[in-house]
Motif scaffolding. Sequence first.
Motif, PDB file in Angstrom:
ATOM      1  N   PHE A  21       0.791  -1.223   0.000  1.00  9.83           N
ATOM      2  CA  PHE A  21       0.000   0.000   0.000  1.00  9.83           C
ATOM      3  C   PHE A  21       0.826   1.277   0.000  1.00  9.83           C
ATOM      4  N   GLY A  22       2.120   1.168   0.266  1.00 12.15           N
ATOM      5  CA  GLY A  22       2.974   2.347   0.270  1.00 12.15           C
ATOM      6  C   GLY A  22       3.404   2.755   1.659  1.00 12.15           C
ATOM      7  N   ARG A  23       4.501   3.534   1.725  1.00 13.61           N
ATOM      8  CA  ARG A  23       5.059   3.941   3.016  1.00 13.61           C
ATOM      9  C   ARG A  23       4.109   4.906   3.732  1.00 13.61           C
ATOM     10  N   ARG A  24       3.590   5.872   3.015  1.00  7.16           N
ATOM     11  CA  ARG A  24       2.696   6.857   3.621  1.00  7.16           C
ATOM     12  C   ARG A  24       1.435   6.188   4.170  1.00  7.16           C
ATOM     13  N   SER A  25       0.885   5.279   3.406  1.00  7.97           N
ATOM     14  CA  SER A  25      -0.314   4.580   3.851  1.00  7.97           C
ATOM     15  C   SER A  25      -0.042   3.733   5.091  1.00  7.97           C
ATOM     16  N   ALA A  26       1.149   3.132   5.154  1.00  9.35           N
ATOM     17  CA  ALA A  26       1.501   2.316   6.315  1.00  9.35           C
ATOM     18  C   ALA A  26       1.621   3.190   7.571  1.00  9.35           C
ATOM     19  N   ILE A  27       2.177   4.401   7.419  1.00 16.74           N
ATOM     20  CA  ILE A  27       2.270   5.316   8.557  1.00 16.74           C
ATOM     21  C   ILE A  27       0.872   5.723   9.018  1.00 16.74           C
ATOM     22  N   LEU A  28      -0.017   5.985   8.074  1.00 17.71           N
ATOM     23  CA  LEU A  28      -1.395   6.343   8.423  1.00 17.71           C
ATOM     24  C   LEU A  28      -2.078   5.187   9.161  1.00 17.71           C
ATOM     25  N   MET A  29      -1.846   3.964   8.708  1.00 16.54           N
ATOM     26  CA  MET A  29      -2.405   2.806   9.406  1.00 16.54           C
ATOM     27  C   MET A  29      -1.876   2.714  10.830  1.00 16.54           C
ATOM     28  N   ALA A  30      -0.559   2.922  10.985  1.00 14.80           N
ATOM     29  CA  ALA A  30       0.050   2.850  12.309  1.00 14.80           C
ATOM     30  C   ALA A  30      -0.541   3.919  13.233  1.00 14.80           C
ATOM     31  N   ASP A  31      -0.704   5.132  12.703  1.00 15.10           N
ATOM     32  CA  ASP A  31      -1.290   6.207  13.509  1.00 15.10           C
ATOM     33  C   ASP A  31      -2.715   5.875  13.929  1.00 15.10           C
ATOM     34  N   PHE A  32      -3.488   5.326  12.988  1.00 12.30           N
ATOM     35  CA  PHE A  32      -4.871   4.976  13.286  1.00 12.30           C
ATOM     36  C   PHE A  32      -4.942   3.918  14.386  1.00 12.30           C
ATOM     37  N   LEU A  33      -4.110   2.883  14.270  1.00  9.27           N
ATOM     38  CA  LEU A  33      -4.092   1.831  15.276  1.00  9.27           C
ATOM     39  C   LEU A  33      -3.686   2.384  16.639  1.00  9.27           C
ATOM     40  N   PHE A  34      -2.670   3.232  16.634  1.00  2.89           N
ATOM     41  CA  PHE A  34      -2.189   3.801  17.885  1.00  2.89           C
ATOM     42  C   PHE A  34      -3.250   4.697  18.522  1.00  2.89           C
ATOM     43  N   LEU A  35      -3.900   5.501  17.702  1.00  4.85           N
ATOM     44  CA  LEU A  35      -4.924   6.413  18.208  1.00  4.85           C
ATOM     45  C   LEU A  35      -6.098   5.637  18.801  1.00  4.85           C
ATOM     46  N   ILE A  36      -6.523   4.584  18.104  1.00  2.00           N
ATOM     47  CA  ILE A  36      -7.614   3.756  18.617  1.00  2.00           C
ATOM     48  C   ILE A  36      -7.211   3.129  19.954  1.00  2.00           C
ATOM     49  N   GLY A  37      -5.989   2.615  20.019  1.00  2.00           N
ATOM     50  CA  GLY A  37      -5.519   2.009  21.260  1.00  2.00           C
ATOM     51  C   GLY A  37      -5.467   2.989  22.407  1.00  2.00           C
ATOM     52  N   ALA A  38      -4.994   4.220  22.150  1.00  2.96           N
ATOM     53  CA  ALA A  38      -4.908   5.236  23.202  1.00  2.96           C
ATOM     54  C   ALA A  38      -6.295   5.597  23.724  1.00  2.96           C
ATOM     55  N   ILE A  39      -7.252   5.744  22.808  1.00  2.00           N
ATOM     56  CA  ILE A  39      -8.617   6.090  23.216  1.00  2.00           C
ATOM     57  C   ILE A  39      -9.244   4.968  24.028  1.00  2.00           C
ATOM     58  N   VAL A  40      -9.061   3.727  23.564  1.00  2.00           N
ATOM     59  CA  VAL A  40      -9.631   2.576  24.264  1.00  2.00           C
ATOM     60  C   VAL A  40      -9.081   2.499  25.689  1.00  2.00           C
ATOM     61  N   MET A  41      -7.767   2.687  25.850  1.00  2.00           N
ATOM     62  CA  MET A  41      -7.171   2.616  27.191  1.00  2.00           C
ATOM     63  C   MET A  41      -7.650   3.758  28.079  1.00  2.00           C
ATOM     64  N   ALA A  42      -7.797   4.953  27.489  1.00  2.00           N
ATOM     65  CA  ALA A  42      -8.177   6.117  28.284  1.00  2.00           C
ATOM     66  C   ALA A  42      -9.599   6.008  28.829  1.00  2.00           C
ATOM     67  N   VAL A  43     -10.498   5.362  28.072  1.00  4.13           N
ATOM     68  CA  VAL A  43     -11.902   5.283  28.496  1.00  4.13           C
ATOM     69  C   VAL A  43     -12.266   3.902  29.016  1.00  4.13           C
ATOM     70  N   ALA A  44     -11.282   3.006  29.118  1.00  3.65           N
ATOM     71  CA  ALA A  44     -11.564   1.621  29.489  1.00  3.65           C
ATOM     72  C   ALA A  44     -12.280   1.523  30.832  1.00  3.65           C
ATOM     73  N   PRO A  45     -13.433   0.860  30.875  1.00  3.20           N
ATOM     74  CA  PRO A  45     -14.155   0.678  32.140  1.00  3.20           C
ATOM     75  C   PRO A  45     -13.650  -0.521  32.935  1.00  3.20           C
ATOM     76  N   ASN A  46     -12.784  -1.335  32.317  1.00  3.13           N
ATOM     77  CA  ASN A  46     -12.274  -2.509  33.019  1.00  3.13           C
ATOM     78  C   ASN A  46     -10.908  -2.884  32.454  1.00  3.13           C
ATOM     79  N   PRO A  47     -10.155  -3.697  33.188  1.00  2.00           N
ATOM     80  CA  PRO A  47      -8.806  -4.059  32.770  1.00  2.00           C
ATOM     81  C   PRO A  47      -8.736  -4.765  31.417  1.00  2.00           C
ATOM     82  N   SER A  48      -9.755  -5.530  31.066  1.00  2.00           N
ATOM     83  CA  SER A  48      -9.728  -6.273  29.809  1.00  2.00           C
ATOM     84  C   SER A  48      -9.597  -5.342  28.609  1.00  2.00           C
ATOM     85  N   LEU A  49     -10.287  -4.207  28.663  1.00  2.00           N
ATOM     86  CA  LEU A  49     -10.198  -3.267  27.554  1.00  2.00           C
ATOM     87  C   LEU A  49      -8.845  -2.570  27.513  1.00  2.00           C
TER      88      LEU A  49
END
Length: 616
Positions: free
Chosen positions: A131-159
Amino acid sequence: MEGGIHGGADKSAFRECFSLTWKNPYVLRLAFSAGIGGLLFGYDTGKFLNLLSAVSLIYIHVWLKFDGIYIYMQELYQELCFISKKISRLLTEKLGYRNYFNKIDVEMIVSMAVAGAIVGAAIGGWANDKFGRRSAILMADFLFLIGAIVMAVAPNPSLIVVGRVFVGLGVGMASMTAPLYISEASPAKIRGALVSTNGFLITGGQFVSYLINLAFTDVKGTWRWMLGIAGVPALLQFILMFTLPESPRWLYRKGREEEAKAIMRRIYSAEDVEHEIRALKDSVESEILEEGSSEKINMIKLCKTKTVRRGLIAGVGLQVFQQFVGINTVMYYSPTIFQLAGFASNRTAILLSLVTAGLNAFGSIISIYLIDRAGRKKLLIISLLGVIVSLGLLTGVFYEVTTHAPAVSFLETQRFNNVTCPDYNSSLKAQTWDCMTCLKASSPSCGFCSSPSGKEHPGACWVSNDSVKDLCHNENRLWYTRGCPSNFGWFALLGLGLYIIFFSPGMGTVPWIVNSEIYPLRFRGICGGIAATANWISNLIVAQSFLSLTEAIGTSWTFLMFGVISVIALLFVVVCVPETKGMPMEEIEKMLEGRSLHFKFWKKRSQPVEKGNQTA
């Protein structure tokens, strides 16, 4: 010989890189925008353990506080197996996180993050080519952002565990993609300096993370902010990358030649651009002639192709040795080294670790200055020579401390019956105890209170907790929990400083630079992913084994073993790693094709006679 020297990759390279600020800010914008992934990388690994410890953290400098003891950790997971129960007790009893973290399996959280990074690095290689270098960076950012949000609002340890998996995937993918993107969008003679900015932003992120977390050490209720704010760099990079182009070399290989040429004309000077376009055109055409299609990537062919195989040996080897020369162990024992030097105060040790973080960042700046002046190979060799000397010094100091530790005085220890170390009371050989024996007690943990006559005289072995530590300090005595008093402590501090100063600009950054430029274009993404995966796996192996190693053979012998590995790494660099300083990326493949061993690394390579290797 190893290929032609290309004029310009010399002492003027750093000045030329700096001059891009006004001559061609477009190139700097490409490099720093992609390098934000490094800032994200450094900050994330620091802030996550703040959730678990509520004290200062940093990617390379992580401290966990329990029972008044600071445990210094390297990476995300050092010694978590050893202290997970104590962390759970601390979080439950002292920090008020009972509803969230008293049931967390700390080892699982950390393992999921590392496993995510390993998988992310492997997937990142494929995604870069597909998909290209730029697209891979965008994917990495998206994954990281989703992970940060999930951890910040997690109601329990599993999340939180789920969030760590997403963050691990993003970090693993970004770790190999950012250097690759910068490398392919940089002029040859300053490519190393620009790729080094990624390493600088990693160490800078670690330093900033440490400062931020230190500020929040005693503030309750901030852990969600500490987790969620890590998504800010990812979001910033995600937005910036939409304003930047795809890698011109990837575009050209995909048949989008006009787009690639337009981008290259913005990157290269007028006198260099036509040569770069011609070299890229020749490289892609040779791929098509050899493979039948520039799109085809045959894994069997990858292993059989001489240039790819030689590149992988050098690239993967550097990534493995980066972890196996003992960076984890040296950083883990930093608080012990500080105590050996006479800094028994935990607060002082924390501030000194901030200096350590600063030295690491300073080393990255040295790399930016020297990488295109001295070259990759020379910098690696100088780095490893310094690492070997440093490890030798640390080996000697720890051996001296182990064999000449102050004895435990029966009278001093029994002064207060309620604080005497239980293991000492129950030992049949209490008269043979010394400081090292005291610190190894584990039921419960014990500390050594130095003698009022001097730290080298027999002292007391007491239970390790805050009240006992204060009792020791109130008598104007030093309290040791990580190392024993020694008159040679300053040599240990010198060894630590030398190790970081030598490791950071060489073995800390160069492996990523070499892996971003050494592979043929058609295999660059997948090979970079293989090397990054090897780095993460090696990191995990060292982190999970070195504690058992120190328990089995002792600290000094562990440092000695890493010193021997560093000698092997030095020989590997001399024999297997080519010099790529100042070479256009398309000519590195030609150099690998006819490469001979180059033991005299300090001498410039002679100019080749082939037309294709003429200086741009």
